[in-house]
Design an enzyme around this catalytic site. Structure first.
Site, mmCIF file in Angstrom:
data_model
loop_
_atom_site.group_PDB
_atom_site.id
_atom_site.type_symbol
_atom_site.label_atom_id
_atom_site.label_comp_id
_atom_site.label_asym_id
_atom_site.label_seq_id
_atom_site.Cartn_x
_atom_site.Cartn_y
_atom_site.Cartn_z
ATOM 1 N N CYS A 2 0.788 -1.171 0.076
ATOM 2 C CA CYS A 2 0.024 -0.050 -0.106
ATOM 3 C C CYS A 2 0.954 1.210 -0.022
ATOM 4 O O CYS A 2 2.060 1.082 0.131
ATOM 5 C CB CYS A 2 -0.902 -0.085 1.347
ATOM 6 S SG CYS A 2 -1.736 -1.405 1.391
ATOM 7 N N ARG A 27 1.258 1.664 -6.227
ATOM 8 C CA ARG A 27 1.435 0.771 -4.938
ATOM 9 C C ARG A 27 0.254 0.014 -4.597
ATOM 10 O O ARG A 27 0.190 -0.963 -3.748
ATOM 11 C CB ARG A 27 2.214 1.242 -3.758
ATOM 12 C CG ARG A 27 3.552 1.985 -3.987
ATOM 13 C CD ARG A 27 3.930 2.748 -2.913
ATOM 14 N NE ARG A 27 4.184 1.550 -1.546
ATOM 15 C CZ ARG A 27 5.392 1.187 -1.644
ATOM 16 N NH1 ARG A 27 6.267 1.299 -1.881
ATOM 17 N NH2 ARG A 27 5.443 0.217 -0.433
ATOM 18 N N TRP A 79 -3.961 -1.708 -0.991
ATOM 19 C CA TRP A 79 -3.790 -2.759 -1.856
ATOM 20 C C TRP A 79 -4.362 -4.000 -0.915
ATOM 21 O O TRP A 79 -3.385 -4.530 -0.338
ATOM 22 C CB TRP A 79 -2.527 -3.143 -2.283
ATOM 23 C CG TRP A 79 -2.168 -4.178 -3.168
ATOM 24 C CD1 TRP A 79 -1.799 -5.538 -2.800
ATOM 25 C CD2 TRP A 79 -2.072 -4.388 -4.630
ATOM 26 N NE1 TRP A 79 -1.560 -6.229 -3.697
ATOM 27 C CE2 TRP A 79 -1.750 -5.537 -5.085
ATOM 28 C CE3 TRP A 79 -2.291 -3.352 -5.809
ATOM 29 C CZ2 TRP A 79 -1.609 -6.054 -6.566
ATOM 30 C CZ3 TRP A 79 -2.177 -3.886 -6.746
ATOM 31 C CH2 TRP A 79 -2.108 -4.875 -7.401
ATOM 32 N N ASN A 103 0.896 0.565 6.074
ATOM 33 C CA ASN A 103 1.327 -0.378 5.119
ATOM 34 C C ASN A 103 2.111 -1.446 5.627
ATOM 35 O O ASN A 103 3.054 -1.400 6.349
ATOM 36 C CB ASN A 103 2.239 0.625 4.297
ATOM 37 C CG ASN A 103 2.738 -0.259 3.213
ATOM 38 O OD1 ASN A 103 2.309 -1.430 2.791
ATOM 39 N ND2 ASN A 103 4.136 0.164 2.630
ATOM 40 N N GLY A 104 1.595 -2.398 5.389
ATOM 41 C CA GLY A 104 2.207 -3.809 5.724
ATOM 42 C C GLY A 104 0.974 -4.757 6.187
ATOM 43 O O GLY A 104 -0.141 -4.770 5.786
ATOM 44 N N GLU A 486 10.893 -19.655 -19.196
ATOM 45 C CA GLU A 486 10.826 -18.190 -18.389
ATOM 46 C C GLU A 486 11.692 -17.308 -19.165
ATOM 47 O O GLU A 486 11.831 -16.380 -19.328
ATOM 48 C CB GLU A 486 10.546 -18.170 -16.995
ATOM 49 C CG GLU A 486 10.533 -16.767 -16.396
ATOM 50 C CD GLU A 486 9.251 -15.875 -16.989
ATOM 51 O OE1 GLU A 486 8.234 -16.501 -17.731
ATOM 52 O OE2 GLU A 486 9.210 -14.766 -16.570
ATOM 53 N N LYS A 490 11.604 -14.156 -21.474
ATOM 54 C CA LYS A 490 11.995 -12.813 -20.894
ATOM 55 C C LYS A 490 12.686 -12.234 -22.171
ATOM 56 O O LYS A 490 12.708 -11.218 -22.554
ATOM 57 C CB LYS A 490 12.883 -12.760 -19.807
ATOM 58 C CG LYS A 490 12.107 -12.915 -18.522
ATOM 59 C CD LYS A 490 11.420 -11.900 -18.138
ATOM 60 C CE LYS A 490 9.888 -11.967 -18.770
ATOM 61 N NZ LYS A 490 9.093 -12.512 -17.921
ATOM 62 N N GLU A 493 10.659 -11.448 -25.424
ATOM 63 C CA GLU A 493 9.919 -10.387 -25.181
ATOM 64 C C GLU A 493 10.356 -8.821 -25.409
ATOM 65 O O GLU A 493 9.812 -7.792 -25.664
ATOM 66 C CB GLU A 493 8.835 -10.410 -24.277
ATOM 67 C CG GLU A 493 8.907 -10.417 -22.997
ATOM 68 C CD GLU A 493 7.879 -10.888 -21.994
ATOM 69 O OE1 GLU A 493 6.862 -10.323 -22.455
ATOM 70 O OE2 GLU A 493 8.224 -11.395 -21.017
ATOM 71 N N HIS A 509 16.820 -35.100 -29.608
ATOM 72 C CA HIS A 509 15.731 -35.624 -30.142
ATOM 73 C C HIS A 509 15.253 -34.696 -31.412
ATOM 74 O O HIS A 509 14.152 -34.784 -31.636
ATOM 75 C CB HIS A 509 14.577 -35.835 -29.283
ATOM 76 C CG HIS A 509 14.630 -36.920 -28.259
ATOM 77 N ND1 HIS A 509 14.934 -38.176 -28.636
ATOM 78 C CD2 HIS A 509 14.964 -36.815 -27.060
ATOM 79 C CE1 HIS A 509 15.291 -38.987 -27.533
ATOM 80 N NE2 HIS A 509 15.296 -38.102 -26.369
ATOM 81 N N LYS A 605 0.242 -4.995 -21.223
ATOM 82 C CA LYS A 605 0.459 -5.619 -19.896
ATOM 83 C C LYS A 605 -0.638 -6.736 -19.709
ATOM 84 O O LYS A 605 -0.291 -7.656 -19.174
ATOM 85 C CB LYS A 605 0.635 -4.418 -18.850
ATOM 86 C CG LYS A 605 0.910 -4.810 -17.257
ATOM 87 C CD LYS A 605 2.352 -5.531 -17.237
ATOM 88 C CE LYS A 605 2.602 -6.236 -16.057
ATOM 89 N NZ LYS A 605 3.616 -7.082 -15.988
#
Ligand code: M6R
Length: 610
Positions: A2, A27, A79, A103-104, A486, A490, A493, A509, A605
């Site tokens: 947050c 955030r 958040w 926040n937390g 992955e 990365k 893209e 193979h 996104k």
């Protein structure tokens, strides 16, 4: 994640708080609120959704008038972690005469809540934060001393937090503490001004000097100055102020060149948030799901796209290995049209950073309509997927701005690994000793995700050598195969170079036919999982003249290039060490090619179309 802000001074508090919150909107933005204290009157304003909703609300309030210009206030953009994103759950949270933003996560909030309820305190929200304000008032009512009450309160809190508290009992002051979550304090450009914020972007232009608080520094600020003291022994402290950066863009990026870079660097911190309240020394806890979630379940089916698919593929190994539950994984766009056979003894797990990806969302709806138990692992609360699924586990990565997912992947993988352990315990297929060892390892993940300078520098150097050629193969075995996928994703893209991820044992193979010096092989060679096997696969490629870049904690003489990761005692820690190297390498190659790292061509996104 947050964002919090605070202000003491003679300018328009409402405007300063709102502008500050806008800077922190990255955030979290599922609800927002501010509180202002003037003429011994404490007013709070809250709205769900983005800051502009709060702004609209405020424009119709008396606070808008000049003569009611307040001079002390706190604000929050949320958040959600505990409780839905409703106005009631939005901060600031009010007591009888005080008010708090946080926040937390307060890990022991349930115990504290029960304690306070037993002595008559009433709670209106589902949040962990509300206990802070009641606890403060509980202690204040006992000893009539706000500083003492604040210290007594924070001594009771477990978890991570940065807190701002205001109270009518000391109407000119803001009480603050930082423990685990970030908090910066600045002396404003005008006399007597003090500003607070979760990062420095809201402070830029309003102040020159700032302190980024260390953990367990707390204090009290008013227009005469700021008293800092140690939260543990109450001893006074004099932190050093430093000069604020002068660009907001760079402040939002925490001084990094790109959001992707910032997000790679913050993974070590965000995985701590993913684990908060969910891991103790002996057990994994997920309050948000039914204890009996695996009852009558014989199979787990995972569905996702892109990077989330790679996290899911990693989890498919862990679910079978640790939880002993059969697990299959499907790319959502394939799953939707293959006329899948769905049986009710299957737990359907959708994985999505955004919670909005069209194919994953439709797959989830199909599973739900077929009567399956559904669970979503997601970063965005109140997204379409979290509203549909029976259960949601939030990854708590905070907003990810770079189109190329980084911290979404690491937090998903950590959460899925924790789920595998949780299911194993539910099914009674893991011994307490093994579980304890896995938990000890989990707790070392933040360390493995710390970016070491020498690894970053190595990736910068290597980026020069890998700009030509006819392609890259990223290879690995077991969970290092999804990691290879992955790594390849990365690179392609953001660099637009051709790259493929492949299971190392599968190269002979077919794909090995491509091997020549212009074929770059990035080999993931963990010490603790099938090292000898992957070594022979790499030797086969080297014998056919492929250029080899090995990523490993062990020296490997056949490598043309080498990224040496730290030695650890578990393959999952090696996994995260290597992840950092892969992310940095693709980012550095992309930078060298002059590409837009954060917004690569042709991508979005969130892919909300089929
Ligand atoms: O929001 P989601 O996790 O559902 O998104 C899935 C993919 O679109 C996403 O992971 C995409 O592959 C990223 N750009 C990868 O970096």
């Amino acid at each position: 994640m947050c964002g919090i802000v605070g202000y003491i001074g003679k300018q328009n508090t409402k405007e300063i708080l709102i502008n500050g919150l806008k800077e922190l909107e990255y955030r979290g933005y599922d609800s927002a609120g501010i509180a202002v204290l003037q003429d011994n009157k404490l007013d709070t304003f809250k709205a769900t959704g983005k800051i502009k909703n709060l702004e609209e609300k405020l424009s119709n309030s008396t606070l808008n008038t000049q003569q009611l210009m307040p001079n002390i206030g706190i604000g929050h953009t949320r958040w959600a972690t505990h409780g839905k994103p409703t106005e009631l759950n939005a901060h600031p949270h009010l007591g009888e005469y005080s008010c708090v933003v946080h926040n937390g996560i307060i890990e022991n909030y349930k115990d504290l809540k029960e304690e306070l309820e037993n002595v008559g305190y009433k709670f209106v929200s589902q949040t962990d934060t509300e206990i802070i304000v009641h606890l403060f008032e509980f202690y204040f009512d006992k000893n009539n001393n706000a500083k003492k009450a604040f210290i007594q309160t924070i001594k009771r809190l477990e978890g991570a937090y940065s807190i701002l508290l205001i109270t009518k009992k000391e109407p000119n002051k803001i009480f603050f503490i930082k423990h685990g979550s970030p908090l910066a304090i600045a002396k404003g450009n005008n006399d007597g001004e003090v500003l607070f914020a979760s990062s420095d972007a809201p402070l830029i232009g309003l102040a020159n000097d700032v302190v980024y608080l260390d953990d367990d520094i707390c204090g009290i600020a008013d227009e005469n100055g700021i008293d800092f003291f140690n939260a543990i022994d109450s001893k006074p402290l004099t932190p050093t102020f430093e000069t604020l950066p002068n660009s907001k863009q760079s402040a939002q990026k925490n001084g990094h060149r790109f959001f992707m870079e910032k997000e790679i660097y913050e993974q070590s911190d965000v995985v701590v948030e993913s684990m908060l309240g969910r891991v103790n020394d002996e057990n994994i806890l997920f309050d948000e799901i039914d204890k009996g979630i695996t009852d009558n379940i014989n199979e787990i089916k995972i569905c996702a796209c892109g990077t989330s698919y790679h996290a899911g593929l990693t989890a498919s190994y862990l679910f079978e290995r640790l939880s002993k539950i059969r697990c299959s994984i499907e790319i959502a766009s394939e799953f939707r049209y293959k006329e899948p056979l769905l049986t009710k003894d299957t737990l359907f797990v959708a994985i999505s950073q955004s919670g909005e990806t069209a194919d994953t969302l439709e797959a989830l709806k199909m599973a739900k309509n077929a009567g399956l138990k559904t669970l979503v692992v997601c970063n965005v609360d109140n997204s379409s997927m979290t509203r549909i699924a029976d259960f949601t586990i939030l990854t708590r990565a905070g907003i990810e701005k770079g189109v190329a997912s980084t911290k979404a992947f690491s937090t998903q993988t950590v959460v899925l690994w924790m789920m595998a352990l949780y299911f194993a315990k539910q099914k009674n297929v893991i011994s307490n000793d093994v579980l304890k060892k896995e938990i000890l390892t989990l707790k070392k993940v933040p360390d493995s995700l710390k970016v070491e300078n020498k690894i970053h520098e190595k990736c910068v150097r290597l980026s020069k050598r890998y700009l030509h050629g006819h392609g890259f193969f990223f290879i690995g075995r077991d969970v290092f195969f999804p990691l290879a996928l992955e790594g390849a994703l990365k690179l392609k893209e953001i660099s637009y170079l051709h790259a493929e991820g492949y299971p190392a044992g599968e190269m002979k193979h077919g794909p090995i036919a491509l091997a020549d010096p212009e074929l770059f092989t990035i080999a993931l060679m963990p010490q603790h999982l099938h090292y000898e096997k992957i070594k022979s696969n790499v030797e086969e490629l080297s014998a056919r003249d492929s250029t080899i870049c090995a990523i490993s904690p062990l020296d490997f003489e056949l490598a043309d290039d080498f990224i040496k990761t730290k030695k650890t005692d578990h393959y999952m820690l090696e996994f995260f060490e290597m992840l950092i190297a892969l992310q940095l390498l693709s980012m550095e190659i992309s930078i060298r090619l002059g590409n837009d790292v954060d917004m690569p061509r042709n991508l979005a996104k969130s892919v909300t179309v089929e």
